[in-house]
Structures are given as C-alpha cells and as structure tokens.
Scaffold this motif. Structure first.
Motif, short mmCIF file in Angstrom:
data_model
loop_
_atom_site.label_atom_id
_atom_site.label_comp_id
_atom_site.label_asym_id
_atom_site.label_seq_id
_atom_site.Cartn_x
_atom_site.Cartn_y
_atom_site.Cartn_z
N VAL A 1 0.85 -1.19 0.00
CA VAL A 1 0.00 0.00 0.00
C VAL A 1 0.90 1.24 0.00
CG1 VAL A 1 -1.83 1.23 1.22
CG2 VAL A 1 -1.78 -1.26 1.26
N PHE A 2 0.53 2.21 -0.85
CA PHE A 2 1.32 3.42 -1.00
C PHE A 2 0.46 4.66 -0.82
CE2 PHE A 2 3.16 0.09 -3.52
CZ PHE A 2 4.53 0.22 -3.35
N LYS A 3 1.06 5.70 -0.29
CA LYS A 3 0.45 7.02 -0.21
C LYS A 3 0.91 7.79 -1.45
CE LYS A 3 0.59 11.23 2.57
NZ LYS A 3 1.09 11.84 3.83
N THR A 4 -0.03 8.43 -2.15
CA THR A 4 0.31 9.18 -3.36
C THR A 4 -0.33 10.57 -3.32
OG1 THR A 4 -1.60 8.65 -4.78
CG2 THR A 4 0.15 6.98 -4.63
N ASN A 5 -0.02 11.35 -4.34
CA ASN A 5 -0.70 12.64 -4.50
C ASN A 5 -1.50 12.68 -5.80
OD1 ASN A 5 1.44 12.84 -6.30
ND2 ASN A 5 1.95 14.94 -5.77
N VAL A 6 -1.87 11.52 -6.31
CA VAL A 6 -2.71 11.43 -7.51
C VAL A 6 -4.10 11.92 -7.13
CG1 VAL A 6 -3.71 9.87 -9.22
CG2 VAL A 6 -1.36 9.52 -8.45
N GLN A 7 -4.63 12.87 -7.89
CA GLN A 7 -5.91 13.48 -7.55
C GLN A 7 -7.05 13.06 -8.47
OE1 GLN A 7 -6.39 15.66 -4.90
NE2 GLN A 7 -4.27 15.27 -4.33
N GLU A 8 -6.76 12.84 -9.75
CA GLU A 8 -7.81 12.63 -10.74
C GLU A 8 -7.89 11.18 -11.20
OE1 GLU A 8 -7.48 15.46 -13.91
OE2 GLU A 8 -6.84 17.04 -12.52
N ALA A 9 -9.12 10.75 -11.49
CA ALA A 9 -9.34 9.38 -11.95
C ALA A 9 -8.59 9.09 -13.24
CB ALA A 9 -10.83 9.13 -12.13
N ALA A 10 -8.54 10.06 -14.14
CA ALA A 10 -7.83 9.85 -15.41
C ALA A 10 -6.36 9.57 -15.17
CB ALA A 10 -8.01 11.06 -16.32
N HIS A 11 -5.76 10.27 -14.22
CA HIS A 11 -4.35 10.03 -13.89
C HIS A 11 -4.17 8.66 -13.26
CE1 HIS A 11 -3.69 14.65 -13.71
NE2 HIS A 11 -3.46 14.18 -14.92
N SER A 12 -5.09 8.29 -12.38
CA SER A 12 -4.97 6.99 -11.72
C SER A 12 -5.08 5.86 -12.74
CB SER A 12 -6.00 6.82 -10.61
OG SER A 12 -7.31 6.73 -11.12
N GLU A 13 -5.98 6.01 -13.72
CA GLU A 13 -6.13 4.98 -14.75
C GLU A 13 -4.87 4.86 -15.60
OE1 GLU A 13 -9.69 6.16 -16.81
OE2 GLU A 13 -10.90 5.93 -14.98
N ASN B 1 6.93 8.66 -9.98
CA ASN B 1 7.79 9.84 -10.04
C ASN B 1 8.03 10.28 -11.48
OD1 ASN B 1 8.01 9.92 -7.26
ND2 ASN B 1 10.03 8.98 -7.20
N SER B 2 8.17 9.33 -12.38
CA SER B 2 8.44 9.67 -13.78
C SER B 2 7.27 10.39 -14.44
CB SER B 2 8.81 8.41 -14.58
OG SER B 2 7.67 7.60 -14.79
N HIS B 3 6.09 10.27 -13.83
CA HIS B 3 4.90 10.97 -14.34
C HIS B 3 4.55 12.18 -13.48
CE1 HIS B 3 3.99 8.13 -17.51
NE2 HIS B 3 4.32 7.17 -16.66
N GLY B 4 5.48 12.56 -12.60
CA GLY B 4 5.31 13.77 -11.81
C GLY B 4 4.52 13.62 -10.52
N PHE B 5 4.35 12.38 -10.07
CA PHE B 5 3.57 12.14 -8.84
C PHE B 5 4.48 11.68 -7.72
CE2 PHE B 5 0.50 11.44 -12.29
CZ PHE B 5 -0.45 12.39 -11.93
N HIS B 6 4.06 11.98 -6.50
CA HIS B 6 4.76 11.54 -5.30
C HIS B 6 4.16 10.20 -4.87
CE1 HIS B 6 6.67 11.62 -1.39
NE2 HIS B 6 5.51 11.30 -0.87
N CYS B 7 5.01 9.33 -4.36
CA CYS B 7 4.56 8.02 -3.91
C CYS B 7 5.49 7.54 -2.81
CB CYS B 7 4.60 7.05 -5.10
SG CYS B 7 4.10 5.37 -4.73
N GLU B 8 4.90 7.03 -1.73
CA GLU B 8 5.71 6.46 -0.65
C GLU B 8 4.98 5.27 -0.05
OE1 GLU B 8 5.15 8.84 3.36
OE2 GLU B 8 5.47 10.25 1.69
N VAL B 9 5.76 4.32 0.44
CA VAL B 9 5.20 3.11 1.04
C VAL B 9 4.58 3.49 2.38
CG1 VAL B 9 5.74 0.83 1.96
CG2 VAL B 9 6.96 1.68 -0.04
N LEU B 10 3.37 2.99 2.62
CA LEU B 10 2.75 3.17 3.93
C LEU B 10 3.19 1.99 4.82
CD1 LEU B 10 -0.91 4.36 3.30
CD2 LEU B 10 0.95 5.61 4.36
N PRO B 11 3.63 2.30 6.04
CA PRO B 11 4.09 1.23 6.93
C PRO B 11 2.95 0.35 7.41
CG PRO B 11 4.25 3.37 8.02
CD PRO B 11 3.75 3.60 6.62
#
Length: 69
Positions: free
Chosen positions: A4-16, A59-69
């Motif tokens: 499980v990761f914490k991200t800053n993806v906001q829009e459904a189109a980006h998540s898809e 990251n390569s698509h400009g989003f932040h992502c980190e592992v949730l403990p």
C-alpha cells in the motif's frame, strides 16, 4: 503479497494511466487507487512487488509516492 502506497494522484484519469503503466511492469497483478482516501491510496496485489519500481513509475509521471508502513 499486498503493498500500500500514499500518493498525491488526484484525478481518476491520472490513476487509470498510472494503473496501465504499472500493469506493464507487473502483469497479472491487481492494482487500484482509492482517491476518496486522504492519502490517495495505491494498492497493489501481486506475486512479486518492487517498491522502488512502483515509486519510480509514479515519479516519472510527476507524482509523489511512498510506502505506507
């Protein structure tokens, strides 16, 4: 294995788009976002998971992502 990761993806189109990119690296896995969660959760269920690769793809698509403990 589930990760499980914490991200800053906001829009459904980006998540898809991100799910599509991740499936290129992790075929036969189950990948989903929970954009309703305050942490914009990315959940990956796969036999083998590379946290580094997942973070690198986001990251390569400009989003932040980190592992949730």
């Amino acid at each position: 294995m589930i990760e499980v990761f914490k991200t800053n993806v906001q829009e459904a189109a980006h998540s898809e788009m991100i799910v599509g990119r991740l499936l290129e690296h992790f075929p036969n896995s189950v990948i989903s976002f929970d954009l309703e969660d305050c942490d914009k959760i990315l959940r990956i269920h796969a036999a083998v998971i590379s946290n580094h690769k997942i973070i690198e793809v986001l990251n390569s698509h400009g989003f932040h992502c980190e592992v949730l403990p």
